[in-house]
Write an enzyme that holds these catalytic residues in place. Structure first.
Site, PDB file in Angstrom:
ATOM      1  N   HIS A 119       0.839  -1.193   0.000  1.00 15.13           N
ATOM      2  CA  HIS A 119       0.000   0.000   0.000  1.00 15.13           C
ATOM      3  C   HIS A 119       0.877   1.247   0.000  1.00 15.13           C
ATOM      4  O   HIS A 119       2.060   1.208   0.355  1.00 15.13           O
ATOM      5  CB  HIS A 119      -0.908   0.016   1.232  1.00 15.13           C
ATOM      6  N   GLY A 153      26.057  19.526  17.649  1.00 14.97           N
ATOM      7  CA  GLY A 153      26.087  19.019  16.280  1.00 14.97           C
ATOM      8  C   GLY A 153      26.106  20.166  15.301  1.00 14.97           C
ATOM      9  O   GLY A 153      25.952  21.334  15.674  1.00 14.97           O
ATOM     10  N   ARG A 154      26.282  19.821  14.041  1.00 15.65           N
ATOM     11  CA  ARG A 154      26.298  20.848  13.008  1.00 15.65           C
ATOM     12  C   ARG A 154      24.909  21.470  12.856  1.00 15.65           C
ATOM     13  O   ARG A 154      23.902  20.906  13.275  1.00 15.65           O
ATOM     14  CB  ARG A 154      26.749  20.247  11.675  1.00 15.65           C
ATOM     15  N   SER A 155      24.857  22.627  12.212  1.00 14.29           N
ATOM     16  CA  SER A 155      23.568  23.273  11.934  1.00 14.29           C
ATOM     17  C   SER A 155      22.727  22.366  11.040  1.00 14.29           C
ATOM     18  O   SER A 155      23.235  21.776  10.085  1.00 14.29           O
ATOM     19  CB  SER A 155      23.786  24.626  11.245  1.00 14.29           C
ATOM     20  N   GLY A 156      21.435  22.268  11.360  1.00 14.52           N
ATOM     21  CA  GLY A 156      20.535  21.445  10.560  1.00 14.52           C
ATOM     22  C   GLY A 156      20.551  19.975  10.919  1.00 14.52           C
ATOM     23  O   GLY A 156      19.963  19.161  10.201  1.00 14.52           O
ATOM     24  N   SER A 157      21.188  19.627  12.032  1.00 12.83           N
ATOM     25  CA  SER A 157      21.271  18.210  12.401  1.00 12.83           C
ATOM     26  C   SER A 157      20.031  17.727  13.161  1.00 12.83           C
ATOM     27  O   SER A 157      19.900  16.537  13.425  1.00 12.83           O
ATOM     28  CB  SER A 157      22.528  17.955  13.241  1.00 12.83           C
ATOM     29  N   GLY A 158      19.129  18.652  13.532  1.00 14.65           N
ATOM     30  CA  GLY A 158      17.885  18.262  14.194  1.00 14.65           C
ATOM     31  C   GLY A 158      17.846  18.526  15.682  1.00 14.65           C
ATOM     32  O   GLY A 158      16.940  18.054  16.377  1.00 14.65           O
ATOM     33  N   LYS A 159      18.801  19.306  16.186  1.00 15.54           N
ATOM     34  CA  LYS A 159      18.872  19.565  17.640  1.00 15.54           C
ATOM     35  C   LYS A 159      17.624  20.295  18.138  1.00 15.54           C
ATOM     36  O   LYS A 159      16.963  19.859  19.087  1.00 15.54           O
ATOM     37  CB  LYS A 159      20.126  20.394  17.956  1.00 15.54           C
ATOM     38  N   SER A 160      17.303  21.431  17.511  1.00 18.22           N
ATOM     39  CA  SER A 160      16.151  22.226  17.963  1.00 18.22           C
ATOM     40  C   SER A 160      14.836  21.507  17.713  1.00 18.22           C
ATOM     41  O   SER A 160      13.860  21.702  18.456  1.00 18.22           O
ATOM     42  CB  SER A 160      16.148  23.589  17.258  1.00 18.22           C
TER      43      SER A 160
END
Length: 707
Positions: A83, A502-509
């Protein structure tokens, strides 16, 4: 639970569709209850599972050319178990956006590829809340309950209107008597009586007209207050994603459409409708005077209607264009004022002025086209009126000459026809207002018909302790957006201080946004003290979570009011204690007004570091059990940061603390440091443990900052 087995795709799809409708799902529980043989959900079991989640699910068979008319997202059911979820259709490009349950990612299919996968079976899914929402959507029908609620006032208005129409009916009869009886027989005594009676009628007519306007304005003002209050409450209840996906100017422009609705409700258009309702009585009297002249008046009505029907679609398109240009201007203005420091610092005033001039010219041009078309519409109505007047005069004169009508009757007929045509003309001339208010209702409906954060049925759990668990979290901000968090598993113990780097855009926030329940994950669960946040009341949760961001907004109030924003009656001792912990008490005490100092719009009267310390005090003052610092100290000067770090032990005492930072020195004393990369946890441990791995990302980041 991981959904990698093909037989679990149906359960995976149900989880995603339920979370789309803001319904929490426990996949393991559903699997245990409905997948008794462990071979996956068949169609019957799937529908029963959906029903257990209070979803309205229905299997249908649809040809591909009929898919454009169904509500999406929907599950495309395949007999082989492969599906997939159909989320969007581009009819012009013949492309289909699907969510692939096998790869856990969105895909765009061409027509031929979709036809090869589609077997004609769909499961349409809707929540009870969405069905109720559709039935209660904001449009013109919203005003019907309001009218019923204030029916007593509207009945009074109707009674006053009846008396006004009676007076309007009597006045022409007076003129007829004067012309046909008084003048012919020189009846001065009769003239005096009629004059006094006419003066009394005119006086009553003026008083009743004013009374009707007052009553009507009073009732419509109440409706206006209710609509305005509902709008603001609904606006604040919208999820954070609504505001992130729209420009501020667009939202402000839609809210300002309330002014158009207010002007329409308090204007003369609705009273003209009441007057028009009594036209049948006037037509009966006019028919008694002269059927031929009445047919002329009746014959003119289709021309008024036809002209309005012809002009309306064009006017609506031009009003749409005017609104779009106005929203662009509003957005650009808000953006420019907000970014005024950047504009001046970069000396880009000429470029911004040039852009504004172009946008303003487009708006003025669109407004001019609306005005021009409205003028043409009004002149068309006036033309029809003049033609009818000429025909009525010509035919009426013939009837008087032939003896079929007296002069008094002709004058009375003209006055009666004026009472009939006047509201028709007013409505035709106010058609632009009606079109405008129709646009306004539609635009306002974009706000009022958007689903709010779901509170009904959510659990207000006991005071939280601070245990946090991320279980198999997969998350993206939009169905067609890249994955932000992928297979994240993390347990945080009560009272633990966690650093996330971590680097910017790694999902921390993004992790912290899930803790605040701004979003529900696509897959997996976020648990606090073992309770699934998807089932929790967001307000209950957020009152117990303190958050300090990199860029915090202060309201245009006193420092005291900003710190005690969540509890205005808070004792001063608690406010001062929080300010001392945040390192803000010293500079506040040096201000002339102290804690009563007004900070200005968005805290413009304070420095960046001062604003940040007040924001930290605001987060601490309610003694939250979970405290989140999202780059909270990056905007502070070294002295202010030193004060915060010195007080960090006291700040962290008795609560779970999550510190997101790029500067590793901020988190080196944390109980545990989480290292994230591309939406996944790649390392975790104490500062020294992570530094011991020369190939680790933490070691690499530490080296860069040491240099």
């Amino acid at each position: 639970m991981d959904f990698y087995r093909e037989e679990d795709y149906g359960l995976y799809a149900l989880t995603i569709l339920a979370q789309y409708h803001n319904i929490a799902v426990n996949p393991e529980e559903l699997k245990h209850k409905f997948d008794l043989e462990g071979k996956g959900l068949d169609l019957t079991a799937w529908l029963l599972a959906a029903k257990s989640l209070e979803l309205k699910a229905k299997q249908v068979k649809k040809a591909i050319d009929r898919l454009a008319f169904i509500a999406l997202p929907a599950l495309v059911w395949r007999e082989d178990g492969k599906h997939f979820i159909l989320t969007k259709i581009d009819n012009e490009a013949k492309k289909y956006l699907i969510f692939d349950l096998e790869t856990h990612n969105p895909r765009i299919l061409e027509q031929a590829e979709f036809e090869s996968l589609y077997q004609g079976k769909l499961i349409l899914v809707a929540s009870r809340a969405s069905i109720v929402g559709k039935l209660a959507k904001f449009d013109f029908t919203w005003f019907i309950p309001a009218v019923i609620k204030y029916r007593k006032i509207f009945i009074e208005t109707l009674i006053v209107s009846i008396f006004l129409q009676i007076f309007a009916l009597i006045t022409p009869l007076f003129f007829q008597v004067v012309m046909d009886k008084v003048l012919v027989h020189r009846g001065f005594s009769t003239l005096n009586v009629i004059t006094v009676a006419l003066a009394i009628v005119v006086l009553f007519e003026i008083v009743l007209n004013g009374l009707r306007t007052y009553i009507f304005a009073h009732s419509t003002s109440r409706i206006d207050v209710e609509l305005g209050a509902r709008l603001f409450r609904h606006l604040l209840a919208l999820p954070i994603s609504y505001f992130e996906n729209r420009r501020v100017g667009d939202t402000v422009a839609r809210v300002r459409e309330l002014d158009q609705i207010r002007n329409f409700l308090t204007g003369q258009a609705l009273t003209s409708v009441l007057d028009l309702m009594f036209s049948f009585i006037f037509f009966a009297v006019m028919w008694y005077y002269s059927p031929k002249l009445t047919l002329v008046i009746l014959g003119s009505l289709p021309f008024y209607m036809g002209w309005s029907i012809f002009i309306s679609p064009i006017l609506r398109r031009r009003l749409d264009e005017k609104f779009a240009r106005g929203a662009d201007n509003q957005s650009f203005l808000v953006e420019s004022v907000t970014a005024i420091n950047t504009i001046k610092a970069l000396a880009v005033t000429p470029q911004m002025t040039n852009t504004w001039d172009k946008q303003l010219a487009s708006y003025v041009s669109a407004g001019f086209r609306v005005t021009t078309l409205a003028t043409i519409g009004q002149q068309g109505v006036q033309f029809i009126q003049k033609v009818v007047m000429v025909i009525t005069l010509w035919l009426g004169a013939h009837l008087v000459i032939s003896g079929d009508l007296s002069i008094g009757q002709l004058i009375a007929f003209n006055m009666l026809s004026g009472q009939v045509i006047a509201p028709v003309i007013r409505l035709a001339q106010l058609w632009q207002d009606f079109q405008q208010v129709g646009i306004s209702v539609t635009r306002l409906g974009d706000v009022l018909n958007s689903p709010t954060e779901s509170y009904q049925g959510k659990l207000a759990l006991p005071e939280i302790k601070g245990d946090i668990t991320f279980r198999n979290i997969r998350f993206r901000y939009k169905p067609d957006a890249p994955v932000i968090l992928n297979d994240v598993n993390l347990s945080i113990q009560q009272g633990e201080v966690i650093g996330i780097v971590g680097r910017s855009g790694s999902g921390k926030s993004t992790l912290t946004k899930l803790i605040q329940r701004f979003y529900i994950p696509e897959n997996g669960q976020v648990l606090i003290d073992g309770h699934d946040l998807a089932l929790a009341d967001p307000n209950w949760l957020r009152r117990q979570v303190g958050v300090v961001l990199q860029d915090n907004v202060l309201l245009n109030r006193s420092i005291r009011d900003n710190i005690a924003l969540a509890d205005p009656g808070m004792p001063m001792e608690k406010i001062v204690h929080a300010a001392k912990l945040a390192g803000a008490h010293e500079f506040i005490s040096e201000l002339r007004e102290g804690y009563n100092t007004i900070v200005g719009e968005q805290g413009a009267g304070l420095s960046g570091g001062q604003r940040q310390r007040i924001a930290i005090a605001r987060a601490l003052v309610n003694n939250p059990k979970i405290l989140i610092f999202d780059e909270a100290t990056s905007a502070l000067d070294y002295e202010s940061e030193h004060i915060i770090m010195r007080n960090m032990h006291q700040i962290c005492k008795g609560r779970t603390v999550i510190i997101i930072a790029h500067r590793l020195s901020t988190v080196k004393n944390a109980d545990r440091i989480i290292v994230m990369e591309k939406g996944q946890i790649v390392e975790q441990g104490k500062h020294k443990e992570l530094l011991a791995d020369p190939n680790g990302l933490y070691h690499y980041l530490h080296q860069l900052q040491s240099e």
